[in-house]
Each structure stands twice: as structure tokens, then as C-alpha cells.
Write a protein that holds these residues in place. Structure first.
Motif, short mmCIF file in Angstrom:
data_model
loop_
_atom_site.label_atom_id
_atom_site.label_comp_id
_atom_site.label_asym_id
_atom_site.label_seq_id
_atom_site.Cartn_x
_atom_site.Cartn_y
_atom_site.Cartn_z
N ASN A 95 64.92 -3.86 -37.96
CA ASN A 95 63.58 -3.59 -37.43
C ASN A 95 62.72 -4.84 -37.30
O ASN A 95 61.51 -4.79 -37.49
N TYR A 111 70.62 -0.25 -30.77
CA TYR A 111 70.21 1.07 -31.24
C TYR A 111 69.01 0.98 -32.17
O TYR A 111 68.90 0.03 -32.95
N THR A 112 68.16 2.00 -32.11
CA THR A 112 67.02 2.06 -33.02
C THR A 112 67.40 2.65 -34.38
O THR A 112 66.57 2.69 -35.27
N ASP A 121 67.20 5.96 -30.29
CA ASP A 121 67.32 5.60 -28.89
C ASP A 121 68.16 4.35 -28.77
O ASP A 121 68.48 3.70 -29.76
N ARG A 122 68.52 4.00 -27.53
CA ARG A 122 69.39 2.86 -27.32
C ARG A 122 69.18 2.29 -25.92
O ARG A 122 68.65 2.96 -25.04
N LEU A 134 60.39 -6.82 -26.19
CA LEU A 134 60.87 -5.44 -26.25
C LEU A 134 59.73 -4.44 -26.18
O LEU A 134 59.92 -3.32 -25.76
N GLY A 138 60.00 1.24 -23.22
CA GLY A 138 59.83 2.45 -24.00
C GLY A 138 59.30 3.55 -23.11
O GLY A 138 58.73 3.31 -22.06
N GLU A 143 60.25 7.18 -31.64
CA GLU A 143 60.56 5.77 -31.85
C GLU A 143 60.92 5.05 -30.56
O GLU A 143 60.92 3.84 -30.51
N ALA A 144 61.19 5.78 -29.50
CA ALA A 144 61.53 5.14 -28.23
C ALA A 144 60.29 4.62 -27.52
O ALA A 144 60.40 3.98 -26.51
N TRP A 147 60.44 -0.38 -28.46
CA TRP A 147 61.66 -0.87 -29.10
C TRP A 147 61.43 -2.12 -29.93
O TRP A 147 62.28 -2.51 -30.71
N SER A 150 62.32 -2.33 -33.79
CA SER A 150 62.99 -1.05 -34.01
C SER A 150 64.51 -1.15 -33.98
O SER A 150 65.19 -0.14 -34.13
N ILE A 151 65.07 -2.32 -33.76
CA ILE A 151 66.51 -2.44 -33.58
C ILE A 151 67.22 -2.52 -34.94
O ILE A 151 66.85 -3.33 -35.79
#
Length: 171
Positions: A95, A111-112, A121-122, A134, A138, A143-144, A147, A150-151
Motif C-alpha cells: 500500500n 492487485y489491491t 481490484d486490479r 495512480l 479509479g 478501494e478501486a 489505486w 493500494s497495491i
């Protein structure tokens, strides 16, 4: 030591920001820019990616926009299922990703969630592409919606398996 500049009039301000008198300045009369300052100010993900040797096949993750400064993590393996588990090449970077460069020769899906979970999400980044911010992406869903920071995991995939792509081509 830094250079200190004192403004003495409104005309000076107009010259400094490109006002009417700025065009009349000759190269000799323009203030000196410290060595390396111009290049550092203009460096972004494209410039950073172009500065990497062609034999380098890593993905690079940055905790700041525009791939500024040094990367926070890099990986040349096929996958990392959890950026915070202390295993794999990416350690303790869960994150934290704000910008990234895919300097590898494969499409990479980010991916989150950990372990490539589709519950989060991805998105995919093609080989030789970068993402400067990033938070520009979104769709506003949970969470999407953003991003940035969030990774949590990534893996190499076939382009046909991607539901969305982000990024700009490095040239």
C-alpha cells in the motif's frame, strides 16, 4: 549552499515568469540555473525509464508521483503475492505505490489485495510502460476509487487476461 534571489520590482517578477520582457532576455542575461537542477526538475517516469539499461528487466515501484527519486521497491521475478510478508523481492512496500515503471518484457497485473485476489481490484501495465500517478485512475467503487497507495501484489499475465490497462509507453 543554495542561491538566494531577492525580487526588487514587479518588472523583475514579469521577467522571471515569462512575462512580456522575458522574450527580450538573451541567454547571457538569463539567471544561471545550478548544474543538474534543470534535468532534475524535468525528470519523470519516462526519463527515469529511459535512463535504465535495456538489459534491466525489473518493475520499479515508487512512493511518490512521477517516479521521482529512488524507487522504493523493484522486482524481476514473475510474481510477488504479498508486498508486506518479508518474502520475495518486494518487502514492506504494501500500500505504498504511487507511481511505477514496468521495465520488464512482460505484461504485469497489479492487485489491491494480496495473493492476486479478485475480491479487490486490479489493472495491467504493458511491458515498457509507466504510470506517473495512480491516483488519476479509479472508478469510485470502494478501494478501486483510488489505486494510489493500494497495491499489495503483482504477477506476470497474458494480455488477454487483463480487464484494464494503465500507463504510457516509454519512448
Amino acid at each position: 549552499m543554495g542561491t538566494r534571489m531577492v525580487l526588487t520590482s514587479a518588472a523583475t517578477v514579469a521577467l522571471m515568469v515569462g512575462g512580456a520582457g522575458a522574450a527580450a532576455m538573451t541567454p547571457e542575461s538569463r539567471p544561471a540555473v545550478p548544474a543538474g537542477a534543470e534535468a532534475a526538475r524535468e525528470k519523470d517516469c519516462r526519463a527515469t525509464a529511459n535512463s535504465l539499461p535495456s538489459s534491466d528487466k525489473h518493475i520499479y515501484l515508487y512512493a511518490v508521483p512521477k517516479c521521482e527519486g529512488s524507487h522504493g521497491a523493484k522486482d524481476d521475478s514473475d510474481k510477488d503475492g504479498d508486498y508486506d510478508d518479508g518474502e520475495g523481492q518486494i518487502k514492506h512496500f504494501d500500500n505504498l505505490t504511487v507511481s511505477l515503471i514496468n521495465h520488464s518484457d512482460a505484461t504485469v497485473e497489479f492487485y489491491t489485495r494480496t495473493k492476486y485476489s479478485h475480491e479487490g481490484d486490479r489493472f495491467c501495465v504493458r511491458p515498457g510502460h509507466y504510470v506517473t500517478k495512480l491516483y488519476m485512475y479509479g472508478d469510485g467503487k470502494e478501494e478501486a476509487g483510488n489505486w494510489s497507495n493500494s497495491i499489495s501484489s503483482h504477477r506476470r499475465v497474458k494480455p488477454a487476461d487483463c480487464k484494464r490497462f494503465f500507463g504510457w509507453l516509454v519512448k
